[in-house]
Design a protein around this motif. Structure first.
Motif, PDB file in Angstrom:
ATOM      1  N   GLN A 145     -43.780 -15.556   7.638  1.00  0.00           N
ATOM      2  CA  GLN A 145     -43.142 -14.958   8.809  1.00  0.00           C
ATOM      3  C   GLN A 145     -41.980 -14.051   8.413  1.00  0.00           C
ATOM      4  O   GLN A 145     -41.763 -12.999   9.022  1.00  0.00           O
ATOM      5  CB  GLN A 145     -42.646 -16.047   9.762  1.00  0.00           C
ATOM      6  N   ILE A 171     -32.979 -12.032  18.735  1.00  0.00           N
ATOM      7  CA  ILE A 171     -33.057 -12.939  19.880  1.00  0.00           C
ATOM      8  C   ILE A 171     -32.643 -12.258  21.181  1.00  0.00           C
ATOM      9  O   ILE A 171     -33.205 -12.543  22.243  1.00  0.00           O
ATOM     10  CB  ILE A 171     -32.195 -14.185  19.619  1.00  0.00           C
ATOM     11  N   ALA A 178     -39.140 -12.871  19.699  1.00  0.00           N
ATOM     12  CA  ALA A 178     -38.566 -14.101  19.146  1.00  0.00           C
ATOM     13  C   ALA A 178     -39.614 -15.189  18.992  1.00  0.00           C
ATOM     14  O   ALA A 178     -39.590 -15.957  18.024  1.00  0.00           O
ATOM     15  CB  ALA A 178     -37.412 -14.584  20.027  1.00  0.00           C
ATOM     16  N   ALA A 179     -40.542 -15.271  19.956  1.00  0.00           N
ATOM     17  CA  ALA A 179     -41.582 -16.295  19.861  1.00  0.00           C
ATOM     18  C   ALA A 179     -42.533 -16.022  18.698  1.00  0.00           C
ATOM     19  O   ALA A 179     -43.078 -16.951  18.090  1.00  0.00           O
ATOM     20  CB  ALA A 179     -42.357 -16.370  21.173  1.00  0.00           C
ATOM     21  N   THR A 180     -42.740 -14.750  18.377  1.00  0.00           N
ATOM     22  CA  THR A 180     -43.626 -14.400  17.257  1.00  0.00           C
ATOM     23  C   THR A 180     -43.023 -14.847  15.928  1.00  0.00           C
ATOM     24  O   THR A 180     -43.740 -15.314  15.038  1.00  0.00           O
ATOM     25  CB  THR A 180     -43.878 -12.888  17.244  1.00  0.00           C
ATOM     26  N   SER A 182     -40.762 -17.346  15.339  1.00  0.00           N
ATOM     27  CA  SER A 182     -40.011 -18.540  15.735  1.00  0.00           C
ATOM     28  C   SER A 182     -39.347 -19.219  14.542  1.00  0.00           C
ATOM     29  O   SER A 182     -38.212 -19.720  14.644  1.00  0.00           O
ATOM     30  CB  SER A 182     -40.948 -19.527  16.446  1.00  0.00           C
ATOM     31  N   GLU A 183     -40.012 -19.271  13.389  1.00  0.00           N
ATOM     32  CA  GLU A 183     -39.430 -19.915  12.212  1.00  0.00           C
ATOM     33  C   GLU A 183     -38.250 -19.120  11.674  1.00  0.00           C
ATOM     34  O   GLU A 183     -37.269 -19.694  11.177  1.00  0.00           O
ATOM     35  CB  GLU A 183     -40.490 -20.091  11.126  1.00  0.00           C
ATOM     36  N   CYS A 185     -36.244 -17.330  13.580  1.00  0.00           N
ATOM     37  CA  CYS A 185     -35.168 -17.647  14.522  1.00  0.00           C
ATOM     38  C   CYS A 185     -34.543 -19.001  14.199  1.00  0.00           C
ATOM     39  O   CYS A 185     -33.313 -19.159  14.249  1.00  0.00           O
ATOM     40  CB  CYS A 185     -35.703 -17.644  15.953  1.00  0.00           C
ATOM     41  N   THR A 186     -35.364 -19.981  13.858  1.00  0.00           N
ATOM     42  CA  THR A 186     -34.844 -21.303  13.521  1.00  0.00           C
ATOM     43  C   THR A 186     -33.954 -21.246  12.288  1.00  0.00           C
ATOM     44  O   THR A 186     -32.872 -21.851  12.258  1.00  0.00           O
ATOM     45  CB  THR A 186     -35.999 -22.280  13.279  1.00  0.00           C
TER      46      THR A 186
END
Length: 256
Positions: A145, A171, A178-180, A182-183, A185-186
């Motif tokens: 990702q 974000i 952001a959902a694409t 997600s890792e 973002c985390t």
């Protein structure tokens, strides 16, 4: 708007390095530091001269070594106080921020400089090391990702100087993506929310004694938490628009 709870670790490590360099410069600039301290002592009507200690006269035999202990007050202060204090500060800083340097190095994969200049293989290795260390929070797909994230936002990443700005870009400005990623973002949020110091926790304990008085002994947990937050974050609370806060409170009560 996303706000980091603590200071950026990367910035704090930079401040630490500058502090260590400044301390090293202080060691070589003792005369200037001494003049500043003497001027301050004279303004405060304090003693501004070093105390001389009378050297003890002892009988010395012909085969004894010469006593090399410092008898001059200024030399003794420089050796036993000034240099010793700088050595202690340097060692304490190194010991205190060792874990911070290791954490900053662990998150090297999401630094803007690494994303802009590292090769794919090197970036994948950095991301894999981060995913292995935080395996409970970041999934094994994080390295892939991150590579895709860099390829998708290559132009935007070149304009972002810090991790916080890069997180806002993903974000807030591109929330649909952001959902694409997600890792990614985390990992970004994990980096921003790691506490650099325990100052927030220490302030909460000191403020609690001022808020939880005998007049507020029957206060509930929710009210106490709200007052503590307002007291700790008073600089941000003073900037709030009270009219909008009152209107928001009235709307929530009206819905009930």
């Amino acid at each position: 708007m996303l706000q980091a709870k603590e200071v950026d670790i990367h910035k704090t490590v930079g401040v630490l390095q500058n502090t260590v360099q400044a301390l090293s410069a202080y060691r070589d600039d003792f005369d200037r530091v001494k003049r500043t301290a003497q001027n301050l002592a004279e303004r405060r009507a304090a003693q501004s001269e070093f105390t001389e200690i009378r050297k003890r006269r002892m009988k010395r035999h012909f085969d004894e070594l010469q006593d090399e202990r410092l008898s001059d007050g200024e030399s003794r202060f420089r050796m036993n106080v000034f240099n010793a204090s700088l050595d202690l500060i340097n060692s304490q800083l190194a010991q205190r921020f060792t874990s911070m340097r290791e954490t900053n190095k662990l998150f090297q994969a999401i630094h803007p400089g690494t994303l802009n200049r590292a090769q794919d293989d090197a970036l994948h290795q950095h991301a894999q090391r981060l995913a292995d260390h935080y395996s409970r929070d970041v999934s094994p797909s994080f390295p892939v990702q991150l590579l895709a994230f860099r390829a998708c936002f290559k132009t935007e990443l070149a304009k972002e100087p810090s991790v916080e700005d890069m997180t806002k870009m993903l974000i807030v400005d591109h929330s649909s993506m952001a959902a694409t990623f997600s890792e990614v973002c985390t990992a970004l949020l994990l980096y921003l929310t790691i506490p650099v110091t325990v100052a927030t926790a220490e302030r909460s304990f000191s403020k609690l004694k001022l808020i939880k008085t005998y007049l507020r002994s029957s206060m509930g947990q929710e009210g106490l938490s709200g007052l503590a937050t307002l007291s700790i974050e008073n600089s941000r609370a003073r900037k709030l628009d009270l009219s909008s806060v009152v209107d928001d409170f009235a709307e929530r009560k009206a819905l009930r």
